[in-house]
Design a protein around this motif. Structure first.
Motif, PDB file in Angstrom:
ATOM      1  N   VAL A   1     -47.794  29.858  34.751  1.00  0.00           N
ATOM      2  CA  VAL A   1     -46.336  29.749  34.767  1.00  0.00           C
ATOM      3  C   VAL A   1     -45.917  28.684  35.772  1.00  0.00           C
ATOM      4  O   VAL A   1     -46.563  28.492  36.808  1.00  0.00           O
ATOM      5  N   PRO A   2     -44.857  27.956  35.472  1.00  0.00           N
ATOM      6  CA  PRO A   2     -44.406  26.916  36.403  1.00  0.00           C
ATOM      7  C   PRO A   2     -43.674  27.513  37.603  1.00  0.00           C
ATOM      8  O   PRO A   2     -43.000  28.533  37.496  1.00  0.00           O
ATOM      9  N   LYS A   3     -43.835  26.864  38.759  1.00  0.00           N
ATOM     10  CA  LYS A   3     -43.027  27.164  39.934  1.00  0.00           C
ATOM     11  C   LYS A   3     -41.927  26.119  39.959  1.00  0.00           C
ATOM     12  O   LYS A   3     -42.202  24.926  39.900  1.00  0.00           O
ATOM     13  N   THR A   4     -40.695  26.549  40.007  1.00  0.00           N
ATOM     14  CA  THR A   4     -39.576  25.615  39.991  1.00  0.00           C
ATOM     15  C   THR A   4     -38.709  25.793  41.234  1.00  0.00           C
ATOM     16  O   THR A   4     -38.746  26.832  41.890  1.00  0.00           O
ATOM     17  N   LYS A   5     -37.969  24.762  41.526  1.00  0.00           N
ATOM     18  CA  LYS A   5     -37.025  24.809  42.636  1.00  0.00           C
ATOM     19  C   LYS A   5     -35.782  24.043  42.212  1.00  0.00           C
ATOM     20  O   LYS A   5     -35.863  23.032  41.538  1.00  0.00           O
ATOM     21  N   SER A   6     -34.651  24.522  42.634  1.00  0.00           N
ATOM     22  CA  SER A   6     -33.375  23.883  42.347  1.00  0.00           C
ATOM     23  C   SER A   6     -33.042  22.905  43.474  1.00  0.00           C
ATOM     24  O   SER A   6     -33.113  23.252  44.646  1.00  0.00           O
ATOM     25  N   ILE A   7     -32.705  21.666  43.088  1.00  0.00           N
ATOM     26  CA  ILE A   7     -32.346  20.629  44.055  1.00  0.00           C
ATOM     27  C   ILE A   7     -30.902  20.221  43.792  1.00  0.00           C
ATOM     28  O   ILE A   7     -30.498  20.048  42.649  1.00  0.00           O
ATOM     29  N   ASP A   8     -30.141  20.065  44.850  1.00  0.00           N
ATOM     30  CA  ASP A   8     -28.757  19.615  44.733  1.00  0.00           C
ATOM     31  C   ASP A   8     -28.731  18.220  44.115  1.00  0.00           C
ATOM     32  O   ASP A   8     -29.377  17.291  44.605  1.00  0.00           O
ATOM     33  N   ALA A   9     -28.000  18.061  43.013  1.00  0.00           N
ATOM     34  CA  ALA A   9     -27.957  16.791  42.278  1.00  0.00           C
ATOM     35  C   ALA A   9     -27.387  15.659  43.137  1.00  0.00           C
ATOM     36  O   ALA A   9     -27.864  14.523  43.078  1.00  0.00           O
ATOM     37  N   GLU A  10     -26.395  15.952  43.943  1.00  0.00           N
ATOM     38  CA  GLU A  10     -25.792  14.916  44.784  1.00  0.00           C
ATOM     39  C   GLU A  10     -26.789  14.431  45.840  1.00  0.00           C
ATOM     40  O   GLU A  10     -26.912  13.229  46.091  1.00  0.00           O
ATOM     41  N   THR A  11     -27.512  15.357  46.451  1.00  0.00           N
ATOM     42  CA  THR A  11     -28.525  14.992  47.446  1.00  0.00           C
ATOM     43  C   THR A  11     -29.619  14.153  46.809  1.00  0.00           C
ATOM     44  O   THR A  11     -30.031  13.125  47.366  1.00  0.00           O
ATOM     45  N   LEU A  12     -30.080  14.570  45.640  1.00  0.00           N
ATOM     46  CA  LEU A  12     -31.115  13.811  44.941  1.00  0.00           C
ATOM     47  C   LEU A  12     -30.608  12.411  44.593  1.00  0.00           C
ATOM     48  O   LEU A  12     -31.318  11.421  44.765  1.00  0.00           O
ATOM     49  N   GLY A  13     -29.378  12.313  44.144  1.00  0.00           N
ATOM     50  CA  GLY A  13     -28.789  11.012  43.816  1.00  0.00           C
ATOM     51  C   GLY A  13     -28.682  10.110  45.033  1.00  0.00           C
ATOM     52  O   GLY A  13     -28.978   8.917  44.960  1.00  0.00           O
ATOM     53  N   GLU A  14     -28.266  10.665  46.167  1.00  0.00           N
ATOM     54  CA  GLU A  14     -28.170   9.884  47.405  1.00  0.00           C
ATOM     55  C   GLU A  14     -29.552   9.395  47.840  1.00  0.00           C
ATOM     56  O   GLU A  14     -29.712   8.235  48.232  1.00  0.00           O
ATOM     57  N   ASN A  15     -30.543  10.282  47.776  1.00  0.00           N
ATOM     58  CA  ASN A  15     -31.910   9.904  48.157  1.00  0.00           C
ATOM     59  C   ASN A  15     -32.452   8.810  47.242  1.00  0.00           C
ATOM     60  O   ASN A  15     -33.100   7.868  47.705  1.00  0.00           O
ATOM     61  N   LEU A  16     -32.183   8.928  45.952  1.00  0.00           N
ATOM     62  CA  LEU A  16     -32.637   7.922  44.998  1.00  0.00           C
ATOM     63  C   LEU A  16     -31.944   6.588  45.242  1.00  0.00           C
ATOM     64  O   LEU A  16     -32.582   5.532  45.238  1.00  0.00           O
ATOM     65  N   ASN A  17     -30.655   6.627  45.500  1.00  0.00           N
ATOM     66  CA  ASN A  17     -29.903   5.400  45.792  1.00  0.00           C
ATOM     67  C   ASN A  17     -30.424   4.727  47.061  1.00  0.00           C
ATOM     68  O   ASN A  17     -30.603   3.504  47.090  1.00  0.00           O
ATOM     69  N   ASN A  18     -30.680   5.504  48.114  1.00  0.00           N
ATOM     70  CA  ASN A  18     -31.216   4.946  49.359  1.00  0.00           C
ATOM     71  C   ASN A  18     -32.599   4.340  49.136  1.00  0.00           C
ATOM     72  O   ASN A  18     -32.901   3.265  49.666  1.00  0.00           O
ATOM     73  N   PHE A  19     -33.423   5.002  48.346  1.00  0.00           N
ATOM     74  CA  PHE A  19     -34.763   4.493  48.060  1.00  0.00           C
ATOM     75  C   PHE A  19     -34.686   3.160  47.313  1.00  0.00           C
ATOM     76  O   PHE A  19     -35.335   2.183  47.688  1.00  0.00           O
ATOM     77  N   ILE A  20     -33.861   3.105  46.268  1.00  0.00           N
ATOM     78  CA  ILE A  20     -33.735   1.881  45.472  1.00  0.00           C
ATOM     79  C   ILE A  20     -33.153   0.746  46.325  1.00  0.00           C
ATOM     80  O   ILE A  20     -33.586  -0.403  46.232  1.00  0.00           O
ATOM     81  N   SER A  21     -32.200   1.056  47.193  1.00  0.00           N
ATOM     82  CA  SER A  21     -31.632   0.032  48.082  1.00  0.00           C
ATOM     83  C   SER A  21     -32.705  -0.536  49.009  1.00  0.00           C
ATOM     84  O   SER A  21     -32.768  -1.748  49.232  1.00  0.00           O
TER      85      SER A  21
END
Length: 109
Positions: free
Chosen positions: A31-51
């Motif tokens: 069975v998979p282990k899942t975790k919920s991540i805040d979409a806004e936080t993930l988006g900010e982290n992705l934007n910072n990484f791409i920048s």
């Protein structure tokens, strides 16, 4: 609008013991282990990484006679939403992989 994104970060084997599936010779399920991540936080982290990556690529092309049109990166999403380059030897059992392709914008627009 979704506020959370569920990611699968690992899998767990569960022993069934004596169950109704014994006649099918099934003793374990995965069975998979899942975790919920805040979409806004993930988006900010992705934007910072791409920048950060874009800034590094701009430095490379400033000092050379060539220009990078497109680059693909394998990145990982940590269980807390961290974004990082996925390197050889990474322990990906607790991370989700993602491929990002960056393409240079047309300068004439």
């Amino acid at each position: 609008m979704l506020n959370n994104i569920n990611i699968t970060f690992d899998y767990e084997k569960i022993d069934l013991g004596n169950s109704f599936l014994d006649d099918k010779n099934i003793k374990q399920i995965i069975v998979p282990k899942t975790k919920s991540i805040d979409a806004e936080t993930l988006g900010e982290n992705l934007n910072n990484f791409i920048s950060s990556i874009s800034s590094a690529l701009d430095c490379c092309s400033e000092n050379n006679s060539y220009e990078i049109d497109e680059i693909s990166l394998n990145v990982s999403i940590g269980v807390e939403g961290q974004i990082s380059l996925l390197s050889l030897g990474s322990n990906i059992s607790s991370q989700t992989g993602l491929t990002i392709t960056l393409k240079r914008k047309d300068k004439e627009k």
